[in-house]
Design an enzyme around this catalytic site. Structure first.
Site, short mmCIF file in Angstrom:
data_model
loop_
_atom_site.label_atom_id
_atom_site.label_comp_id
_atom_site.label_asym_id
_atom_site.label_seq_id
_atom_site.Cartn_x
_atom_site.Cartn_y
_atom_site.Cartn_z
N HIS A 1 65.24 -3.06 -7.67
CA HIS A 1 64.37 -2.22 -6.83
C HIS A 1 63.19 -1.68 -7.65
O HIS A 1 62.08 -1.57 -7.14
CB HIS A 1 65.18 -1.06 -6.23
CG HIS A 1 66.23 -1.52 -5.26
ND1 HIS A 1 65.99 -2.45 -4.28
CD2 HIS A 1 67.54 -1.18 -5.12
CE1 HIS A 1 67.10 -2.66 -3.59
NE2 HIS A 1 68.06 -1.91 -4.07
N LEU B 1 42.17 0.51 2.19
CA LEU B 1 43.40 -0.08 2.71
C LEU B 1 44.25 1.00 3.39
O LEU B 1 44.39 2.11 2.88
CB LEU B 1 44.21 -0.68 1.54
CG LEU B 1 45.59 -1.23 1.93
CD1 LEU B 1 45.47 -2.48 2.79
CD2 LEU B 1 46.43 -1.52 0.68
N SER C 1 65.68 0.70 5.56
CA SER C 1 65.93 0.59 7.00
C SER C 1 66.99 1.58 7.45
O SER C 1 67.74 2.13 6.63
CB SER C 1 66.39 -0.84 7.33
OG SER C 1 67.74 -1.01 6.97
N ASP D 1 62.42 -8.46 0.56
CA ASP D 1 63.85 -8.73 0.39
C ASP D 1 64.12 -9.48 -0.92
O ASP D 1 63.28 -10.26 -1.37
CB ASP D 1 64.34 -9.56 1.60
CG ASP D 1 65.85 -9.56 1.72
OD1 ASP D 1 66.52 -8.76 1.03
OD2 ASP D 1 66.37 -10.36 2.52
C1 FPP Z 1 65.71 -5.38 -0.02
O1 FPP Z 1 66.29 -6.11 -1.08
C2 FPP Z 1 64.97 -4.26 -0.54
C3 FPP Z 1 65.19 -2.95 -0.24
C4 FPP Z 1 66.22 -2.49 0.70
C5 FPP Z 1 64.40 -1.89 -0.89
C6 FPP Z 1 62.94 -2.14 -0.94
C7 FPP Z 1 62.36 -1.26 -1.96
C8 FPP Z 1 61.44 -1.62 -2.87
C9 FPP Z 1 60.77 -2.93 -2.92
C10 FPP Z 1 61.04 -0.69 -3.95
C11 FPP Z 1 60.27 0.49 -3.62
C12 FPP Z 1 59.25 0.39 -2.57
C13 FPP Z 1 58.28 1.29 -2.45
C14 FPP Z 1 57.31 1.23 -1.33
C15 FPP Z 1 58.14 2.35 -3.43
P1 FPP Z 1 67.87 -6.19 -1.17
O2 FPP Z 1 68.34 -5.04 -1.96
O3 FPP Z 1 68.45 -6.27 0.21
O4 FPP Z 1 68.07 -7.52 -1.93
P2 FPP Z 1 69.29 -8.54 -1.75
O5 FPP Z 1 69.18 -9.10 -0.35
O6 FPP Z 1 69.01 -9.57 -2.79
O7 FPP Z 1 70.53 -7.78 -1.98
#
Ligand code: FPP
Length: 239
Positions: A34, A128, A62, A17
């Protein structure tokens, strides 16, 4: 890869997050965060063998994330495709076995094909075990499992007497995984947001303030070391 030390953790699950806030703090669009987050995934994957972590599960998208803007959702889907394209070779040679959990029904065909290919390509690996959750939600997963179980009962292959926790778990997306020992969430939020609800019944949780794109292998190592010092009793009394 080395065996997990006796006090583990064997399986670490991460709610990654804080990408959006990380980008906003830099005056950049959320997708910039991201992309930085995806680079951290590589670093954390590479750190696992030395820490004795055999299973790593990361929450990438999600069932609730569809509520984000169309631009962000499309950007994330493109990022997942790029991640697979760019990392496939390195994951294969590093002995990583990749699997995906979540409902694939809503994902675009091209991405699903790439996910299937990467799973197949790395299926012979036993280093892994990396599991990536895309369009994943714990309630959705348990609901889909219950539906499949009901279908087996309707078809006469099982009866209601067969329904216990072990049988239900065989219908979950995670049927090939041990339960997580440690669940980490970055960015200072102390919620589990529908991640591995069933599987985390006895997991230890660690909430760290660091935003995901800043979560280094060194910090990961400190969190794992902190886990080793914990006393897990699974509802029993210390011997
Ligand atoms: C949450 O941060 C993150 C996500 C919903 C996306 C997670 C994706 C990645 C880390 C990149 C790609 C992953 C792979 C496995 C290729 P947020 O956007 O909710 O952050 P915020 O709470 O600060 O808005």
């Amino acid at each position: 890869m080395p065996d997990t030390p006796p006090n583990g953790p064997r399986h670490v699950a991460i709610i990654m997050d804080g990408n959006g806030r990380w980008a906003t703090l830099r005056g950049r669009p959320r997708l910039f965060g991201h992309h930085a987050g995806a680079r951290r995934v590589r670093e954390i994957v590479e750190a696992c063998p030395d820490l004795g972590v055999r299973y790593l599960t990361v929450f990438a998208f999600s069932t609730e994330n569809w509520k984000r803007t169309q631009t962000e959702v499309a950007g994330l889907m493109k990022l997942f495709r790029r991640y697979i394209e760019r990392e496939a070779k390195a994951l294969l040679t590093a002995g990583v076995r990749v699997r995906f959990i979540g409902d694939r029904i809503r994902l675009d065909e091209r991405l699903v094909r790439m996910m299937d290919d990467l799973e197949l390509m790395t299926s012979g690996n036993d280093g892994l075990h990396l599991t990536i959750a895309i369009n994943y939600g714990g309630r959705d997963e348990v609901t889909r499992a219950a539906k499949r179980l009901a279908y087996e009962i309707e078809a006469g292959r099982l009866t209601h007497k067969d329904v216990d926790a072990e049988t239900l778990a065989r219908f979950l997306d995670t049927r090939f995984l041990p339960d997580p020992d440690l669940v980490i969430r970055t960015s200072g939020e102390a919620r589990i947001s529908n991640f591995l609800l069933w599987q985390s019944a006895y997991a230890e949780y660690e909430f760290v303030d660091t935003l995901w794109p800043d979560f280094t292998a060194a910090e990961f190592g400190r969190v794992v070391a902190g886990y080793r010092a914990r006393d897990r009793r699974f509802g029993a009394v210390r011997a």
